[in-house]
Structures are given as C-alpha cells and as structure tokens.
Design a protein around this motif. Structure first.
Motif, PDB file in Angstrom:
ATOM      1  N   HIS A  96       0.897  -1.067   0.049  1.00 22.94           N
ATOM      2  CA  HIS A  96       0.003  -0.076   0.118  1.00 22.94           C
ATOM      3  C   HIS A  96       0.867   1.270   0.148  1.00 22.94           C
ATOM      4  N   GLN A  97       2.185   1.098  -0.199  1.00 26.33           N
ATOM      5  CA  GLN A  97       2.891   2.423  -0.276  1.00 26.33           C
ATOM      6  C   GLN A  97       2.628   2.904  -1.627  1.00 26.33           C
ATOM      7  N   VAL A  98       2.904   4.229  -1.813  1.00 26.15           N
ATOM      8  CA  VAL A  98       2.758   4.938  -3.077  1.00 26.15           C
ATOM      9  C   VAL A  98       4.235   5.427  -3.420  1.00 26.15           C
ATOM     10  N   VAL A  99       4.947   4.542  -4.467  1.00 26.79           N
ATOM     11  CA  VAL A  99       6.249   4.582  -4.782  1.00 26.79           C
ATOM     12  C   VAL A  99       6.521   5.381  -6.085  1.00 26.79           C
ATOM     13  N   VAL A 100       7.339   6.255  -5.799  1.00 26.60           N
ATOM     14  CA  VAL A 100       8.125   7.010  -7.036  1.00 26.60           C
ATOM     15  C   VAL A 100       9.590   6.969  -6.874  1.00 26.60           C
ATOM     16  N   PHE A 101      10.060   6.586  -8.220  1.00 23.49           N
ATOM     17  CA  PHE A 101      11.464   6.412  -8.419  1.00 23.49           C
ATOM     18  C   PHE A 101      12.236   7.834  -9.079  1.00 23.49           C
ATOM     19  N   THR A 102      13.279   8.034  -8.659  1.00 19.14           N
ATOM     20  CA  THR A 102      13.896   9.337  -9.358  1.00 19.14           C
ATOM     21  C   THR A 102      15.352   8.840  -9.571  1.00 19.14           C
ATOM     22  N   GLY A 103      15.883   9.591 -10.594  1.00 20.67           N
ATOM     23  CA  GLY A 103      17.328   9.151 -10.717  1.00 20.67           C
ATOM     24  C   GLY A 103      17.412   7.837 -11.573  1.00 20.67           C
ATOM     25  N   VAL A 104      18.565   7.192 -11.889  1.00 19.01           N
ATOM     26  CA  VAL A 104      19.063   6.086 -12.550  1.00 19.01           C
ATOM     27  C   VAL A 104      19.174   4.962 -11.388  1.00 19.01           C
TER      28      VAL A 104
END
Length: 122
Positions: A31-39
């Motif tokens: 249930h985490q809302v996950v965003v990735f940034t970078g490589v």
C-alpha cells in the motif's frame, strides 16, 4: 504484457500490471505509493516498478500528496552532479509541510526487497 504506448518506448510506472491477487500486508511496500527518481543501477525501472506492484505497492509517475515513498537512484544526465532531482526536492518540501513521505536510496530499496525474500525462503 506490454501496453501499446510501451511499445513506442513511453514507459509510465503507473501502467505496471499487477499480476498477483493476494499480498503480504506486513511487507514494507504494501500500500505504499512509490516513485523512483534518478538512474536505478541494479535493475531496469520497469523491473523495479514490477517489484513494487508484486508486493502490493502502487507506482506513481511523479511526487504528489499521495506519494509515501521516494526511491532515489543516481543522478541522470539531466541533473547536475551533487544536486537533487526535482522529485526529491518536491518530496522534501511535502515532508516539511507534514506529509509522511520516506526518502530512501536504491540500496535501501534493494535491502528491503532482499530482506523480505530471505524471510520467505526460510
């Protein structure tokens, strides 16, 4: 399974297909809302997003008030060395305004996954 826009090369994390029907509700990604940034060095962005989905997490395309976890990879070609990405800056701003959002490194994300996989293999 790929969507038609993915064949054209425009991957959107929120389009990740959820293959499972049941999840471990105690997993830290559930249930985490996950965003990735970078490589992301250790895997493709698509694979990382699939892992999030497989553990019951929700992939976000950008940092919003719904984001609960930001995974920070290495800076990409658009981010000057030793500077934070716009997603990281926005996450920090939302956090300073009281939003519960965790900012972790790629290594912490990998550790989280490996720790969970080790427990399930015991």
């Amino acid at each position: 399974m790929l969507h038609s826009h993915q064949l054209r090369g425009a991957f959107k994390p929120s389009d990740t297909i959820i293959a499972k029907k049941q999840f471990d509700e105690h997993h830290p990604l559930f249930h985490q809302v996950v965003v990735f940034t970078g490589v992301i060095q250790s895997m493709s962005r698509q694979d990382a997003c699939q892992i999030v989905a497989d553990f019951g997490g929700i992939n976000g395309n950008s940092v919003t008030k719904q984001t609960t976890l930001l995974v920070v990879g290495n800076p990409d070609h658009r981010t000057p060395t030793n500077q934070k990405s716009s997603k990281e800056l926005k996450a920090e701003k939302l956090s300073s305004q009281g939003q519960e959002i965790n900012i972790i490194s790629e290594n912490e994300f990998i550790f989280m996954i490996n720790l969970t996989q080790a427990k399930t293999e015991q």
